[in-house]
Design a protein around this motif. Structure first.
Motif, PDB file in Angstrom:
ATOM      1  N   ILE A 107      23.294 -27.098 -16.075  1.00  0.00           N
ATOM      2  CA  ILE A 107      24.585 -26.641 -15.549  1.00  0.00           C
ATOM      3  C   ILE A 107      24.652 -25.128 -15.616  1.00  0.00           C
ATOM      4  N   LYS A 108      25.083 -24.517 -14.528  1.00  0.00           N
ATOM      5  CA  LYS A 108      25.318 -23.071 -14.482  1.00  0.00           C
ATOM      6  C   LYS A 108      26.831 -22.861 -14.481  1.00  0.00           C
ATOM      7  N   ALA A 109      27.398 -22.717 -15.642  1.00  0.00           N
ATOM      8  CA  ALA A 109      28.853 -22.579 -15.760  1.00  0.00           C
ATOM      9  C   ALA A 109      29.295 -21.168 -15.366  1.00  0.00           C
ATOM     10  N   HIS A 110      30.453 -21.086 -14.717  1.00  0.00           N
ATOM     11  CA  HIS A 110      31.057 -19.806 -14.342  1.00  0.00           C
ATOM     12  C   HIS A 110      32.561 -19.979 -14.334  1.00  0.00           C
ATOM     13  N   SER A 111      33.291 -18.915 -14.060  1.00  0.00           N
ATOM     14  CA  SER A 111      34.752 -18.948 -14.194  1.00  0.00           C
ATOM     15  C   SER A 111      35.434 -19.903 -13.209  1.00  0.00           C
ATOM     16  N   ARG A 112      34.837 -20.153 -12.048  1.00  0.00           N
ATOM     17  CA  ARG A 112      35.437 -21.056 -11.056  1.00  0.00           C
ATOM     18  C   ARG A 112      34.687 -22.390 -10.983  1.00  0.00           C
ATOM     19  N   TYR A 113      34.170 -22.830 -12.090  1.00  0.00           N
ATOM     20  CA  TYR A 113      33.376 -24.062 -12.145  1.00  0.00           C
ATOM     21  C   TYR A 113      34.252 -25.252 -11.785  1.00  0.00           C
TER      22      TYR A 113
END
Length: 119
Positions: A107-113
């Motif tokens: 998983i590549k988590a980011h602020s707009r996941y």
């Protein structure tokens, strides 16, 4: 000790104990040197085929690789690896997956996941 008269306690309680199916078809106790030699040879092939990241095989690496292998061999086996950045979590999990012929999902988590990130 009186109930286990035929047991060599020095050998039976020797730590660490390594159990693996990589050196035989059955899960069996293997020595640290046997396991280290086998993993070093497989890691060399892994470097050449998959990644160009050399690893040093020390006792903790052997233990972590066997733990990851034990979890991933379970039906629907999955794990969450937590630790310092650069400690080898990703490389070791990719190595064990490669050894067992598995593919991994990271998983590549980011602020707009959101849900669209799962496609």
């Amino acid at each position: 000790k009186r109930f286990f008269a035929g047991v060599d306690f020095e050998e039976a309680l020797q730590h660490p104990m390594y159990y693996s199916t990589w050196l035989s078809k059955d899960t069996k106790h293997v020595s640290r040197d046997e396991l280290r030699g086998f993993l070093s040879a497989r890691l060399r092939v892994f470097y050449e085929e998959e990644l160009d990241v050399p690893l040093v095989v020390f006792d903790e690496v052997l233990e972590h690789v066997l733990r990851i292998d034990r979890v991933l061999r379970q039906p629907m086996g999955h794990l969450l690896l937590v630790g310092d950045s650069g400690a080898g979590k990703t490389v070791l999990s990719k190595f064990v997956s490669w050894m067992n012929g598995l593919s991994i999902f990271q998983i590549k988590a980011h602020s707009r996941y959101g849900m669209e990130d799962f496609n």
